[in-house]
Scaffold this motif. Structure first.
Motif, short mmCIF file in Angstrom:
data_model
loop_
_atom_site.label_atom_id
_atom_site.label_comp_id
_atom_site.label_asym_id
_atom_site.label_seq_id
_atom_site.Cartn_x
_atom_site.Cartn_y
_atom_site.Cartn_z
N MET A 127 0.83 -1.20 0.00
CA MET A 127 0.00 0.00 0.00
C MET A 127 0.87 1.26 0.00
SD MET A 127 -2.78 1.11 2.81
CE MET A 127 -3.64 2.65 2.72
N ILE A 128 1.86 1.28 0.84
CA ILE A 128 2.76 2.44 0.93
C ILE A 128 3.48 2.66 -0.41
CG2 ILE A 128 4.84 3.32 2.06
CD1 ILE A 128 3.80 1.80 4.61
N ASN A 129 3.99 1.57 -1.00
CA ASN A 129 4.69 1.69 -2.29
C ASN A 129 3.76 2.14 -3.41
OD1 ASN A 129 7.09 0.90 -1.08
ND2 ASN A 129 6.87 -1.24 -1.65
N ALA A 130 2.52 1.68 -3.38
CA ALA A 130 1.54 2.09 -4.39
C ALA A 130 1.25 3.58 -4.27
CB ALA A 130 0.26 1.27 -4.25
N CYS A 131 1.09 4.07 -3.05
CA CYS A 131 0.82 5.50 -2.83
C CYS A 131 2.00 6.36 -3.30
CB CYS A 131 0.51 5.77 -1.36
SG CYS A 131 -1.06 5.07 -0.82
N LYS A 132 3.21 5.90 -3.03
CA LYS A 132 4.40 6.63 -3.50
C LYS A 132 4.44 6.69 -5.03
CE LYS A 132 7.40 5.67 0.46
NZ LYS A 132 8.58 4.92 0.93
N LYS A 133 4.11 5.58 -5.68
CA LYS A 133 4.11 5.53 -7.16
C LYS A 133 3.04 6.46 -7.71
CE LYS A 133 6.09 3.44 -10.11
NZ LYS A 133 7.23 3.92 -10.93
N ALA A 134 1.84 6.46 -7.11
CA ALA A 134 0.75 7.33 -7.56
C ALA A 134 1.15 8.80 -7.41
CB ALA A 134 -0.52 7.03 -6.77
N LYS A 135 1.84 9.13 -6.33
CA LYS A 135 2.30 10.51 -6.12
C LYS A 135 3.32 10.89 -7.20
CE LYS A 135 4.17 13.63 -2.67
NZ LYS A 135 4.65 13.79 -1.31
N LYS A 136 4.23 9.98 -7.49
CA LYS A 136 5.25 10.22 -8.51
C LYS A 136 4.62 10.43 -9.90
CE LYS A 136 9.60 8.33 -10.23
NZ LYS A 136 10.52 7.20 -10.19
N LEU A 137 3.54 9.71 -10.18
CA LEU A 137 2.85 9.84 -11.47
C LEU A 137 1.87 11.01 -11.50
CD1 LEU A 137 2.17 6.09 -12.38
CD2 LEU A 137 3.86 7.64 -13.39
N LYS A 138 1.82 11.77 -10.40
CA LYS A 138 0.96 12.96 -10.30
C LYS A 138 -0.53 12.62 -10.37
CE LYS A 138 4.48 16.15 -12.03
NZ LYS A 138 5.26 16.09 -10.88
N PHE A 139 -0.94 11.59 -9.61
CA PHE A 139 -2.37 11.33 -9.45
C PHE A 139 -3.00 12.55 -8.81
CE2 PHE A 139 -1.58 7.32 -10.93
CZ PHE A 139 -2.50 6.33 -10.60
N SER A 140 -4.24 12.85 -9.15
CA SER A 140 -4.88 14.05 -8.60
C SER A 140 -5.20 13.90 -7.12
CB SER A 140 -6.16 14.39 -9.38
OG SER A 140 -7.13 13.39 -9.21
N ARG A 141 -5.52 12.69 -6.69
CA ARG A 141 -5.81 12.42 -5.29
C ARG A 141 -5.34 11.02 -4.92
NH1 ARG A 141 -6.86 17.12 -4.87
NH2 ARG A 141 -8.74 18.10 -4.15
N ILE A 142 -4.88 10.89 -3.69
CA ILE A 142 -4.55 9.59 -3.10
C ILE A 142 -5.35 9.52 -1.80
CG2 ILE A 142 -2.77 8.11 -2.16
CD1 ILE A 142 -0.77 9.70 -3.99
N ILE A 143 -6.29 8.61 -1.75
CA ILE A 143 -7.18 8.47 -0.60
C ILE A 143 -6.89 7.14 0.06
CG2 ILE A 143 -9.59 8.29 0.14
CD1 ILE A 143 -10.24 9.90 -2.51
N THR A 144 -6.64 7.16 1.36
CA THR A 144 -6.41 5.91 2.09
C THR A 144 -7.51 5.75 3.13
OG1 THR A 144 -4.93 6.94 3.69
CG2 THR A 144 -3.93 5.99 1.74
N LEU A 145 -8.02 4.56 3.22
CA LEU A 145 -9.00 4.21 4.26
C LEU A 145 -8.29 3.21 5.16
CD1 LEU A 145 -12.05 3.66 1.88
CD2 LEU A 145 -11.41 5.75 3.08
N THR A 146 -7.89 3.67 6.34
CA THR A 146 -7.07 2.84 7.23
C THR A 146 -7.53 2.97 8.68
OG1 THR A 146 -5.48 4.61 7.61
CG2 THR A 146 -5.03 3.15 5.76
#
Length: 170
Positions: free
Chosen positions: A149-168
């Motif tokens: 999950m952490i690695n996926a969020c980092k990748k999404a940030k690097k690709l400039k996703f408009s939003r990263i939402i985590t439900l934890t």
């Protein structure tokens, strides 16, 4: 333990041995084998729905979803039971909105990517292959500490996703 939920209306008579609750002026009948479970469940549900913080978060999520452009999509995933939640969300979004949504849960691709890159990089690779700038990532994890999950969020940030939402944290 079984639970059946049937939506009714205020004018409907309450069937014998059914518990009822009212949410947003709709009546829901619950049939439950274990009678101690239902009151606890309904109290938790009422607390969740009456909490202003939860309501504000839901309203904010709706605004984010409305801003997704036609070319963009939601990518959602979870581990274990959270994967089932992700799949259900994807199905509802695909069926009921004009928003593209994919769940990162194809078993062939999961086993391939996990085997080739390690489970901790599984969803990161999914995002690398299918994600685009402007997309939205929703990651579901009870602990919030899963490496994939952490690695996926980092990748999404690097690709400039408009939003990263985590439900934890549940």
């Amino acid at each position: 333990l079984g639970l059946l939920i049937v939506k009714g209306y205020r004018r409907d008579p309450t069937p014998p041995d059914w518990s009822i609750t009212c949410i947003n002026n709709s009546l829901y009948y619950f049939i439950l084998m274990n009678s101690s479970y239902l009151p606890n469940y309904l109290n938790e549900l009422k607390n969740l729905l009456s909490n202003n913080l939860n309501l504000k978060l839901i309203q904010k999520l709706i605004l984010v979803l409305k801003k997704i452009k036609k070319k963009n999509k939601i990518m959602i995933f979870g581990n274990g039971g959270s994967a089932a939640i992700a799949n259900h969300f994807m199905t509802d979004m695909s069926k009921n909105t004009n928003i593209k949504c994919i769940s990162l849960s194809d078993t062939s691709l999961i086993t391939c990517l996990a085997n080739d890159y390690g489970y901790e990089n599984l969803n990161q690779k999914y995002i690398e292959y299918y994600g685009n700038s402007g997309d939205v990532l929703i990651a579901i994890s009870s602990s919030g500490e899963s490496k994939n999950m952490i690695n996926a969020c980092k990748k999404a940030k690097k690709l400039k996703f408009s939003r990263i939402i985590t439900l934890t944290g549940f």
